[in-house]
Design a protein around this motif. Sequence first.
Motif, PDB file in Angstrom:
ATOM      1  N   UNK B  11       0.836  -1.206   0.000  1.00  0.00           N
ATOM      2  CA  UNK B  11       0.000   0.000   0.000  1.00  0.00           C
ATOM      3  C   UNK B  11       0.868   1.251   0.000  1.00  0.00           C
ATOM      4  N   UNK B  12       1.972   1.197   0.745  1.00  0.00           N
ATOM      5  CA  UNK B  12       2.877   2.351   0.831  1.00  0.00           C
ATOM      6  C   UNK B  12       3.500   2.640  -0.544  1.00  0.00           C
ATOM      7  N   UNK B  13       3.889   1.581  -1.257  1.00  0.00           N
ATOM      8  CA  UNK B  13       4.466   1.771  -2.595  1.00  0.00           C
ATOM      9  C   UNK B  13       3.389   2.286  -3.549  1.00  0.00           C
ATOM     10  N   UNK B  14       2.173   1.744  -3.425  1.00  0.00           N
ATOM     11  CA  UNK B  14       1.073   2.130  -4.322  1.00  0.00           C
ATOM     12  C   UNK B  14       0.774   3.621  -4.214  1.00  0.00           C
ATOM     13  N   UNK B  15       0.885   4.138  -2.985  1.00  0.00           N
ATOM     14  CA  UNK B  15       0.662   5.579  -2.741  1.00  0.00           C
ATOM     15  C   UNK B  15       1.507   6.468  -3.656  1.00  0.00           C
ATOM     16  N   UNK B  16       2.696   5.990  -3.980  1.00  0.00           N
ATOM     17  CA  UNK B  16       3.662   6.815  -4.705  1.00  0.00           C
ATOM     18  C   UNK B  16       3.566   6.674  -6.226  1.00  0.00           C
ATOM     19  N   UNK B  17       2.583   5.903  -6.706  1.00  0.00           N
ATOM     20  CA  UNK B  17       2.440   5.723  -8.158  1.00  0.00           C
ATOM     21  C   UNK B  17       1.348   6.666  -8.672  1.00  0.00           C
ATOM     22  N   UNK B  18       1.740   7.667  -9.457  1.00  0.00           N
ATOM     23  CA  UNK B  18       0.740   8.636  -9.908  1.00  0.00           C
ATOM     24  C   UNK B  18      -0.040   8.162 -11.136  1.00  0.00           C
ATOM     25  N   UNK B  19      -1.169   8.785 -11.351  1.00  0.00           N
ATOM     26  CA  UNK B  19      -1.980   8.501 -12.535  1.00  0.00           C
ATOM     27  C   UNK B  19      -1.141   8.734 -13.792  1.00  0.00           C
ATOM     28  N   UNK B  20      -1.332   7.851 -14.766  1.00  0.00           N
ATOM     29  CA  UNK B  20      -0.675   8.046 -16.055  1.00  0.00           C
ATOM     30  C   UNK B  20       0.576   7.224 -16.268  1.00  0.00           C
ATOM     31  N   UNK B  21       1.150   6.698 -15.181  1.00  0.00           N
ATOM     32  CA  UNK B  21       2.371   5.916 -15.360  1.00  0.00           C
ATOM     33  C   UNK B  21       2.071   4.547 -15.980  1.00  0.00           C
ATOM     34  N   UNK B  22       3.048   4.066 -16.756  1.00  0.00           N
ATOM     35  CA  UNK B  22       3.031   2.691 -17.257  1.00  0.00           C
ATOM     36  C   UNK B  22       3.932   1.892 -16.327  1.00  0.00           C
ATOM     37  N   UNK B  23       3.366   0.845 -15.714  1.00  0.00           N
ATOM     38  CA  UNK B  23       4.059   0.184 -14.610  1.00  0.00           C
ATOM     39  C   UNK B  23       4.119  -1.328 -14.824  1.00  0.00           C
ATOM     40  N   UNK B  24       5.286  -1.893 -14.610  1.00  0.00           N
ATOM     41  CA  UNK B  24       5.440  -3.348 -14.636  1.00  0.00           C
ATOM     42  C   UNK B  24       5.772  -3.814 -13.227  1.00  0.00           C
ATOM     43  N   UNK B  25       4.994  -4.772 -12.719  1.00  0.00           N
ATOM     44  CA  UNK B  25       5.214  -5.294 -11.372  1.00  0.00           C
ATOM     45  C   UNK B  25       5.769  -6.707 -11.448  1.00  0.00           C
ATOM     46  N   UNK B  26       6.853  -6.966 -10.738  1.00  0.00           N
ATOM     47  CA  UNK B  26       7.450  -8.302 -10.722  1.00  0.00           C
ATOM     48  C   UNK B  26       6.555  -9.312 -10.021  1.00  0.00           C
ATOM     49  N   UNK B  27       6.918 -10.570 -10.181  1.00  0.00           N
ATOM     50  CA  UNK B  27       6.161 -11.666  -9.567  1.00  0.00           C
ATOM     51  C   UNK B  27       6.385 -11.636  -8.057  1.00  0.00           C
ATOM     52  N   UNK B  28       5.359 -12.023  -7.290  1.00  0.00           N
ATOM     53  CA  UNK B  28       5.487 -12.094  -5.835  1.00  0.00           C
ATOM     54  C   UNK B  28       5.006 -10.810  -5.190  1.00  0.00           C
ATOM     55  N   UNK B  30       5.761  -7.642  -5.369  1.00  0.00           N
ATOM     56  CA  UNK B  30       5.398  -6.472  -6.189  1.00  0.00           C
ATOM     57  C   UNK B  30       3.990  -6.551  -6.787  1.00  0.00           C
ATOM     58  N   UNK B  31       3.557  -7.757  -7.181  1.00  0.00           N
ATOM     59  CA  UNK B  31       2.238  -7.912  -7.811  1.00  0.00           C
ATOM     60  C   UNK B  31       1.127  -7.348  -6.928  1.00  0.00           C
ATOM     61  N   UNK B  32       1.284  -7.493  -5.611  1.00  0.00           N
ATOM     62  CA  UNK B  32       0.250  -7.061  -4.665  1.00  0.00           C
ATOM     63  C   UNK B  32       0.057  -5.543  -4.661  1.00  0.00           C
ATOM     64  N   UNK B  33       1.025  -4.807  -5.177  1.00  0.00           N
ATOM     65  CA  UNK B  33       0.921  -3.343  -5.182  1.00  0.00           C
ATOM     66  C   UNK B  33      -0.305  -2.887  -5.974  1.00  0.00           C
ATOM     67  N   UNK B  34      -0.602  -3.607  -7.082  1.00  0.00           N
ATOM     68  CA  UNK B  34      -1.730  -3.209  -7.937  1.00  0.00           C
ATOM     69  C   UNK B  34      -3.047  -3.195  -7.160  1.00  0.00           C
ATOM     70  N   UNK B  35      -3.180  -4.093  -6.173  1.00  0.00           N
ATOM     71  CA  UNK B  35      -4.426  -4.153  -5.391  1.00  0.00           C
ATOM     72  C   UNK B  35      -4.665  -2.869  -4.603  1.00  0.00           C
ATOM     73  N   UNK B  36      -3.629  -2.076  -4.423  1.00  0.00           N
ATOM     74  CA  UNK B  36      -3.750  -0.853  -3.620  1.00  0.00           C
ATOM     75  C   UNK B  36      -3.794   0.412  -4.464  1.00  0.00           C
ATOM     76  N   UNK B  37      -3.840   0.251  -5.786  1.00  0.00           N
ATOM     77  CA  UNK B  37      -3.996   1.417  -6.658  1.00  0.00           C
ATOM     78  C   UNK B  37      -5.466   1.459  -7.065  1.00  0.00           C
ATOM     79  N   UNK B  38      -6.218   2.456  -6.626  1.00  0.00           N
ATOM     80  CA  UNK B  38      -7.649   2.481  -6.955  1.00  0.00           C
ATOM     81  C   UNK B  38      -7.862   2.562  -8.463  1.00  0.00           C
TER      82      UNK B  38
END
Lengths: 226, 213
Positions: B11-28, B30-38
């Motif tokens: 959730x803390x990492x997700x906070x820092x991802x702004x709208x508009x970015x193209x993002x690749x999340x690694x397996x494990x 990192x993948x969970x970060x997407x669940x915290x981006x509304x």
Amino acid sequence: MINKIVQSMAEAMEGIKDGSTVLIGGFGSVGQPDALIEGLIEQGAKDLTCVANNAGTGHVGLARLMELGRVRKIICSFPRSAGSVVFEELYKAGKIELEIVPQGTMAERMRAAGAGIPAFFTATGAGTLLARGKEAREFDGREYIMERSLPADVALIEAWEADRWGNLIYKDSGRNFNPVMAMAATLTIAQVQHIGELGTLDPEKIVTPGVYVNRVLQVDRGAPWV
Amino acid sequence: MQPFSRPQMAARAAQDIPEGWVVNLGIGMPTAIADHVPLDREVIFQSENGVIGMGPAPNANEANPWLINAGKAMVTLRPGGSYVHHSDSFAMIRGGHIDLCVLGGFEVAANGDLANWATSENDTAPAVGGAMDLGAGAKRLWVIMDHTTKDGRPKLVDQCGYPLTALGTVNRVYTNLGVFDVVKGTGFIVVDLAPGVTLEYAQSQSASKLHTL
């Protein structure tokens, strides 16, 4: 009349020689040519170099081919995955050679082969263990390593639909390695779920033109297993 | 002291991802970060196997086994999403079109080196996947990992002991103890610490100097 559609597995596999380099498409089970791998097992070619993203799972498909001692070398990005039991055993026993390639470098090496490019420079892997033995060169202040193209004798690929010219349409994430593998091999064999009349495939949706495809075999594969 | 739990780290990492970015999340992790981006914050998640604009895992009634992510789990495609083949997907990665990649890590060094693919030069069969492509090609590289190994060894170090994945490209690290920027010429800079975690404690768990601004 051009007609690349073959009627039997034996016809699809005809002429694959011992010692061939064989590209095997798919990422996970999606876009994986299961039936063609079974066909290759049946066909009997041995001393193969296989190129695939993973080193097979369980005791079927590529894993079965390896278990039967038919694979001399595997080139892949991610050999160790859940269920890669056959590979691990063979590798530990020194019965199979492994070449680890970063996934993007692997795709690009095949694309390059298909595009007539013998080698290229990439930043991927520069300064790591995978740079050993490779020419390093600096461009604009950054280090790159030279990677050779990866041409092959045979590509076994899977697609959703084809026509008799060998044009291919894929489904969802089923493209993955299939289009670049089709480009990189001398003999490209596609397993497809559906065949449409020539002219019915939307030209805007054809991802692999039949130019890259030699044989098409229709197989009712059903859904990939996840 | 309340170190971040894994969901809190994500959730803390997700906070820092702004709208508009193209993002690749690694397996494990990192993948969970997407669940915290509304979903209404439009971030384009890219998957190595050619899925651009990935959405969350499907409900049972919309499961599509042809649509998977790099971890081979079923996903969905957002409106606006598209498919490419592997070579185009990695051209996007290697050509610098990905704003951010988040990977897991074994070690991150003060100079931005990352080790995350092999535990020794003689690793029986290391698996590199797309990590070296992402580590070299993404515009920004963040790492999310526990601050120390299970047996308490620091993972923020002066120099990586394990074989490298990428050289000098890590910009930021999210751990259970806090958030740390990696700045060339300086090393680790503390951005944030988990509730109750003191600088002294975080330093005692690190094998490289933690700087404060």
